[in-house]
Design an enzyme around this catalytic site. Sequence first.
Site, PDB file in Angstrom:
ATOM      1  CG  ASP A 327      -6.199  -1.856  -0.225  1.00  0.00           C
ATOM      2  OD1 ASP A 327      -7.060  -2.520  -1.047  1.00  0.00           O
ATOM      3  OD2 ASP A 327      -6.237  -0.620  -0.315  1.00  0.00           O
ATOM      4  CD  GLU A 358      -7.260  -4.041  -4.576  1.00  0.00           C
ATOM      5  OE1 GLU A 358      -8.294  -3.867  -4.952  1.00  0.00           O
ATOM      6  OE2 GLU A 358      -6.580  -2.926  -3.969  1.00  0.00           O
TER       7      GLU A 358
END
Length: 648
Positions: A327, A358
């Site tokens: 994340d 990400e």
Amino acid sequence: MAENMAFFASEEFDAKFRYDGKDLGAVCVGGSTVFKVWSPLAQRVELRLYRDQAAESYFREEMHAEDRGVWKLEFQENLHGVYYDYLVRREGKDTRTADPYAVGCSCNGGRSMVVDLSRTNPPGFEDDRAPAQGEERIIYELHIKDFSYDAESGVPEGYRGKYKAFTVTGTGGEYPTCLEYLKKLGITHVHLLPFFDYGSVDEAGDEKQFNWGYDPVNYNVPEGSYATDVSDGTVRIRECKEMIQALHNNGIRVIMDVVYNHTHENDSWFQRMVPDYYYRHMEDGSLSNGSACGNDIAAGRSMVDNYIVDSVMYWAREYHMDGFRFDLMGLLTVDLMNRIRRELDEAFGVGEKMIYGEPWSADESPMEEGTIAAEKKNAGYLNEGIGIFSDDTRDVIKGSVFYSEEPGFVNGGEDLEKAILHAVTGWKNGGACFVPKSCGQIINYVSAHDNFTLWDKLVLSLHQEKADFDRHYEDVYAANKLAAFIYFTCQGNLFLQAGEEFGRTKHGEDNSYCSTPELNMIRWHRTVEYGELVEYYKGLISLRKCLPGLCDKSPGAAARITCGRIHGEGVVSFLVDNQDVRPSLWEELFIVYNASSEEQRIKMPEQGGFWEVLADGEEADCRRRAEITENSILVAAHSGMLLGKRKE
Ligand code: CA
């Protein structure tokens, strides 16, 4: 504070306190239990033991100071099942904290638990192996509670929304649900939203609570609200392992969504153990907030990086995780990510564990001096075995995630022909703000838990005036199919949000992180209502595995894509060299994307040959003789066409 900050980042600090031992936590094996914590600025650390989650401590003792800021206490006794915490003294004041390295915890995670991990293995877990890697990686993003919360999931009530739901076979009567459905769909990896212990759901509360879980409390402990019993801290561990084992036994690899960029609260175990060391600060001493969640973990500091590496390795070893999705990876550093890649490769074989993340952050963050953020523009510094979500591919296909009405290629966007051809090679030939080392670094997708579901985005962009998410719009259906067709014919890894293949809707909610479980859950009956769409995805999934020219992840893969042509507004075609060392039925592929509202007559790239239609707007993996007249083929409006040239 500023003084400490400079000290934490100094070589002097590392020379004195960096600890590379792999034994922090409570290590309980055979007839001994060893407690070790890292707390370099403490004057005194006291260990307290508890017989259960609520009792008063039955034992307290001061720990021995070792080198490098480590405190230790050893018992010639197996303390499995005992709960514990610490009192850490600084400037004469004691602070209570649980153990950041704990592998078990109490209900809601406030106390740590000693666990003899060998006692938490379900039968056969020692022999559990991931299924062999196949031709392609097709990743299905799933939230544990969403999976089986629906009363029609076919899962017994007590297991709904739990780890245990994944162990139930034979689910579904008239139509397959849960595990049986996943097996039929043909995806290769399940990517589970966070399931380390998180803080936003009361584990003692009712089942109506819901959260995505991006708020870590105990990084090395499974979340309790997915367990059938939180009164015993070993249950969550065993049931989490059962889930992974069941997926493995059914041919599916498991990827864990990990959130090492921030903690649920600023007052975390990290903060209580070594104040301010684990977080980034602004010049005025306030916490930075590049995560938009209140704090940023200070990746780039030696003991922060050690912690993250140890945690990843722990999940890979102990729980047999097959991959990790980071994340807000843009808040971590290139060095850290490359180190994780290296250590996983050394321990398990090159590429055996997937890594992707990400490649962005929510906001600016003051990175440690000399470090490089693991964000998209720095992809060139990342090992080629580290993937990044391609927001370029996502947005060019179906439009911006931020502006619901803004279209992409499939829903009326203009001047996107060149970009869509770049997306096909995973941007290896340019067209984005970075060039990946290979398409293996690219995660192709058009929907994930964040933002609108694909269905909702298409409804909002095509029917702005009067969006009805439950209506079977023909144009939304066609755009959905074309979007899938496009990313399934792009080079790189494939990723979809669970339910994209049956028009999953959240009724226009673009951030359902704490919405009701009813809004979030997978409605299994929808797999029937949108059965035609499911069949289409199933066809694309099975077909993709037979197309080595698209599965190729090597740096040279982009050279397989030739003859890229723009035929007009919303119409492009290209040729794929599909020859490979492994047998393939088709030596060449000819692919057309027709996003226009007109049927198109497209000239074939070459004369002759026996061409088959492998997919069109109606069907995927159909394999019928192509109707070529005057060396051209008809492609219906709002649809794709994939032709394969049979080997002579
Ligand atoms: Ca929790």
